[in-house]
Design an enzyme around this catalytic site. Structure first.
Site, PDB file in Angstrom:
ATOM      1  N   ALA A   1     -13.405  14.284  23.705  1.00  0.00           N
ATOM      2  CA  ALA A   1     -13.958  13.222  24.695  1.00  0.00           C
ATOM      3  C   ALA A   1     -13.187  13.033  25.586  1.00  0.00           C
ATOM      4  CB  ALA A   1     -14.527  11.977  23.719  1.00  0.00           C
TER       5      ALA A   1
ATOM      6  N   LYS B   1     -18.149  16.453  11.223  1.00  0.00           N
ATOM      7  CA  LYS B   1     -17.289  15.621  12.275  1.00  0.00           C
ATOM      8  C   LYS B   1     -17.720  14.329  12.261  1.00  0.00           C
ATOM      9  CE  LYS B   1     -16.675  15.009  17.402  1.00  0.00           C
ATOM     10  NZ  LYS B   1     -17.484  15.080  18.502  1.00  0.00           N
TER      11      LYS B   1
END
Length: 263
Positions: A186, A98
């Protein structure tokens, strides 16, 4: 055909990815991860040194049986990313990474220019890159053009819990990049935010702070699992058309009509 999440050729039943940081205790982390029914857990080698933390943390992660997704959290340059990614590949024995490359320390916004450079280099070295980016359509298009099969735009700045600040942007990314696996990452704070992301067409969501920071992380993990599934089912079912005027839910056709006659 099963409705599965596909990430670089691998299939998963759960569409909720979960982080391993910020929990009150390692035991709480493990219980919340299991309660989420997630099949992928993110870990940060930079924030969790395997030697310094001891074997207990890593054993708890292994005991979940989940697929590990290492990240480059805390990196501010392409060189930092490349060094950490190589370390992650060796420690976790995976080509998945990631990609996080922060450009602004105030809102932790990814650096769009350096992100593209890092993604190109990682792909050239055989990594399967999952880049964390803003909800900018052009950046997402360029990441896809480089060869990223997964793109992870934010809903809002990381850790804010504000939810999806720009639904139009996420919907545009979905519509313009229909073959890319889209994971909203997020800014999601409550289960309804995850449900909304899925209803907009996201393939999955990634959470950490919203679960780890709850009063009851285990219960919150279950709530997010349910919301993610509900949002996916809603998207697949197809919502009703939005109308500008009221439409009766009970049809009038075939109903008796009473006339008043004046005598």
């Amino acid at each position: 055909m099963r409705d599965t999440l596909r990430i670089y050729g691998q299939e998963f039943n759960s569409r909720l990815l979960i982080g391993s940081a910020l929990y009150p205790s390692p035991k709480c982390m493990q219980e919340a991860i299991l309660a989420s029914e997630s099949e992928i857990v993110t870990v940060s080698l930079r924030r969790q040194n395997s030697q310094a933390a001891g074997d207990d943390f890593w054993q708890l992660i292994k005991d979940t049986g989940l697929t590990v997704l290492p990240n480059t959290a805390g990196c501010h340059s392409v060189q930092e990313v490349m060094t950490l990614a190589q370390m992650c590949r060796e420690v976790f024995a995976t080509d998945w990474i990631k990609l996080e490359l922060i450009g602004d320390d105030y809102n932790l916004q990814p650096d769009p220019v350096a992100l593209l450079e890092a993604a190109e280099q990682l792909l050239a070295e055989g990594f399967k890159v999952l880049p964390y980016c803003t909800d900018d359509l052009v950046i997402c298009q360029r990441l896809a053009a480089l060869g990223c099969e997964v793109i992870m735009p934010w809903a809002a700045p990381i850790g804010t819990g504000k939810g999806i600040l720009n639904p139009y942007a996420l919907q545009s990314i979905r519509e313009r990049l229909p073959h890319v696996t889209l994971i909203v990452d997020a800014g999601l704070g409550v289960p309804s935010h995850a449900c909304q992301a899925m209803e907009l067409g996201a393939d999955a969501v990634l959470l950490n702070s919203a679960i780890a920071g709850a009063n009851d992380p285990v219960l919150m993990a279950r709530a997010f699992a349910n919301a993610t599934l509900a949002g996916r089912q809603s998207y697949m079912a197809g919502p009703m058309a939005v109308k500008s005027t009221a439409v009766p839910s009970t049809p009038t056709l075939g109903m008796p009509v009473w006339h008043q006659f004046n005598e």
